[in-house]
Design an enzyme around this catalytic site. Structure first.
Site, mmCIF file in Angstrom:
data_model
loop_
_atom_site.group_PDB
_atom_site.id
_atom_site.type_symbol
_atom_site.label_atom_id
_atom_site.label_comp_id
_atom_site.label_asym_id
_atom_site.label_seq_id
_atom_site.Cartn_x
_atom_site.Cartn_y
_atom_site.Cartn_z
ATOM 1 N N CYS A 432 -3.321 -0.722 -1.493
ATOM 2 C CA CYS A 432 -1.948 -1.016 -1.062
ATOM 3 C C CYS A 432 -1.848 -2.421 -0.491
ATOM 4 O O CYS A 432 -0.867 -3.137 -0.745
ATOM 5 C CB CYS A 432 -1.477 0.019 -0.043
ATOM 6 S SG CYS A 432 -1.271 1.661 -0.728
ATOM 7 N N ASP A 433 -2.836 -2.844 0.287
ATOM 8 C CA ASP A 433 -2.850 -4.211 0.799
ATOM 9 C C ASP A 433 -2.861 -5.216 -0.349
ATOM 10 O O ASP A 433 -2.109 -6.191 -0.347
ATOM 11 C CB ASP A 433 -4.074 -4.437 1.682
ATOM 12 C CG ASP A 433 -3.796 -4.173 3.146
ATOM 13 O OD1 ASP A 433 -2.634 -4.336 3.568
ATOM 14 O OD2 ASP A 433 -4.731 -3.820 3.878
ATOM 15 N N VAL A 434 -3.754 -4.994 -1.321
ATOM 16 C CA VAL A 434 -3.884 -5.930 -2.447
ATOM 17 C C VAL A 434 -2.612 -5.948 -3.282
ATOM 18 O O VAL A 434 -2.019 -7.016 -3.535
ATOM 19 C CB VAL A 434 -5.100 -5.559 -3.316
ATOM 20 C CG1 VAL A 434 -5.066 -6.321 -4.635
ATOM 21 C CG2 VAL A 434 -6.398 -5.855 -2.572
#
Length: 522
Positions: A432-434
């Site tokens: 999700c961060d990426v």
């Protein structure tokens, strides 16, 4: 423009990546036709392939996950390479294809001669693993936690939940309140704190046993008292897909037209002020820099604390003073950016940022909504400082959703990722961060292209939650039949493989940094 590498399998085209790219482009107001290449606006062709310029024989999402290390990093929590049961690499490539195409369309309005944009699913996967690849290839002996296991935790009444504690004190108080010995709690803090960078989180069994002895309502009360957050793991996604960013126009006549290109990359001449931390925002800024933008990070006095997290690498003339050591993971996300150190809590620091914004095209931030107005960085104030500014805000997506793993739990993504027979559990690969960073960058580029087309300022908002929902709409790809591709189990060996040399550039000590995944052809 380089085409598909010699020897690459020319089988089925990357359907998911192409569909994601086409959907995002159409939602951005761009006409897209079908064919071997995606015909965009009658001006550009977008090529999406499995391997691109890499000498890998790939023909499916599963092939890419195996060959490029995704299964290896995702599988660290299970003790062996494991398929990631969503089309992470394909979705990332689709977002990157749309981003590169929108950037090229903007550049054409300013006189560039771009005719074709190429992206590969393999390069999307490698960019997504940037920080893991840099850490694996850096010099030094920074020891990292390793071993199978990790959250979520289960309560006495059968509720699975994620726990987020950003400070050691909250972590200690929570588990001690549940009766766990301090020495055991302390032993679990390092792997828990480092899990965002290592994709590994082996915790003492006593923590899981303590959670299983208490009902979820009481756990919530204890968490609130101790300053940690619990997120219940959804049994399935409630929402999938959707547009991962929202774009709104500024006041009529507020737009600022771009200047003619004067450097390399379709975002040459664009200046970005970045006020972000951790992974999502820095990844967005990195993508914009790879496209040619000048990106200046605002960091606290003394620099971002994450600069000092091992393993370290030395980049002459790079982050900080020439030759200074910097975290390899931090460098992977922030290489090539300028830095302004400013204390946003002080009038002098805020004045320095306002001066920087006076010459910017984009403000990219991941500040909490409750803080931006007090810092003078809300959309209205920023627009007054720089008419025509693109205001790009990256968030978690809601209360208690400021980091990756709670978002995976809340969105239902964790339920899709669990191997058969196991309860829902997030991947410790920060998907999700990426993807949130890639989506944020795509939204910023869409806003820049729209500004050039309409002459109006733009505001764009994206979130970790919107990225998770995009992934939820692409479940199952990691299990798709592959072509017997060899399973990568060593990232340091992967970056030295001559077949993937085109994807990397190297620091003085051999630390590997992923190049921009696009090929732009005239």
């Amino acid at each position: 423009m380089t085409g598909v590498a010699a020897g690459a399998v020319l089988g089925a085209r990357p359907r998911v990546a192409r569909e994601v790219a086409a959907g995002l482009l159409r939602a951005s107001g761009v006409a897209v036709g079908e064919g071997e290449l995606l015909e965009v606006g009658g001006e550009l062709a977008c090529r999406v392939s499995w391997s691109g310029p890499l000498g890998l024989r790939l023909d499916s999402e599963a092939d890419v996950q195996a060959a490029c290390g995704v299964m290896h990093v995702h599988g660290r929590r299970y003790g062996a390479p494991t398929p990631l049961r969503v089309d992470f690499a394909s979705v990332a490539a689709g977002v990157l294809a749309a981003t590169g195409t929108l950037a090229a369309l903007r550049a054409r309005r300013l006189g560039a001669a771009y005719r074709e944009v190429g992206v590969s699913v393999a390069q999307g996967a490698l960019l997504g693993l940037s920080q893991y690849l840099a850490a694996a290839s850096a010099g030094g002996d920074g020891a990292e936690p390793s071993g199978a296991g990790g959250p979520p935790f289960g309560s006495a009444d059968g509720v699975w939940f994620e726990l987020e504690a950003l400070e050691a004190d909250g972590w200690l108080r929570f588990w001690c309140e549940l009766g766990v010995e301090r020495r055991v709690v302390g032993r679990g803090w390092l792997p828990f704190q480092a899990r965002y960078g290592t994709a590994s989180c082996p915790l003492p069994e006593q923590l899981f046993a303590a959670a299983r002895a208490v009902g979820y309502r009481r756990l919530l009360r204890v968490a609130a008292e101790c300053g940690v957050e619990l997120t219940e793991v959804a049994g399935r996604p409630a929402v999938v897909g959707g547009m991962p960013w929202q774009l709104r126009a500024g006041a009529p006549g507020a737009g600022r037209r771009g200047e003619p290109l004067d450097g390399e990359g379709p975002l040459s001449g664009v200046t970005v002020v970045e006020i972000t931390r951790r992974v999502q925002g820095p990844m967005a800024g990195r993508v914009l820099a790879l496209l040619g933008a000048t990106v200046v990070r605002v960091e606290p006095p003394g620099g971002d604390p994450l600069r000092g997290v091992p393993p370290m690498t030395a980049e002459p003339g790079g982050e900080g003073a020439a030759g200074a050591a910097v975290s390899a993971r931090f460098a992977a996300l922030n290489r090539g950016k300028g830095v302004l150190e400013a204390d946003l809590r002080s009038p002098e620091g805020r004045a320095a940022v306002r001066e920087l914004l006076g010459g910017a095209d984009v403000l990219l931030h991941s500040l909490a909504p409750a803080k931006v107005a007090g810092l003078g960085l809300d959309a209205g104030t920023a627009a007054a400082l720089r008419p025509g500014l693109v205001y790009a805000q990256a968030s978690g997506g809601g209360p208690g959703l400021s980091t990756d793993y709670p978002v995976q739990a809340h969105s239902g993504l964790a339920a899709l990722l669990a191997p058969d027979g196991l309860p829902p559990r997030p991947t410790l690969l920060t998907v999700c961060d990426v993807l949130g960073g890639l989506v944020c960058a795509a939204g910023a580029v869409a806003a820049l292209e729209t500004r050039e087309r309409t002459g109006r300022a733009q505001r764009v908002e994206s979130s970790l939650l919107s990225a998770a929902r995009l992934l939820c709409g692409a479940a199952g790809g990691g299990d798709s039949p592959g072509g017997g591709v060899e399973v990568c189990t060593d990232l340091a060996a992967l970056v030295r493989d001559p077949r993937v040399a085109a994807a990397f550039e190297f620091g003085a000590d051999g630390c590997a940094f992923v190049r921009g995944p696009w090929e732009f052809g005239a």
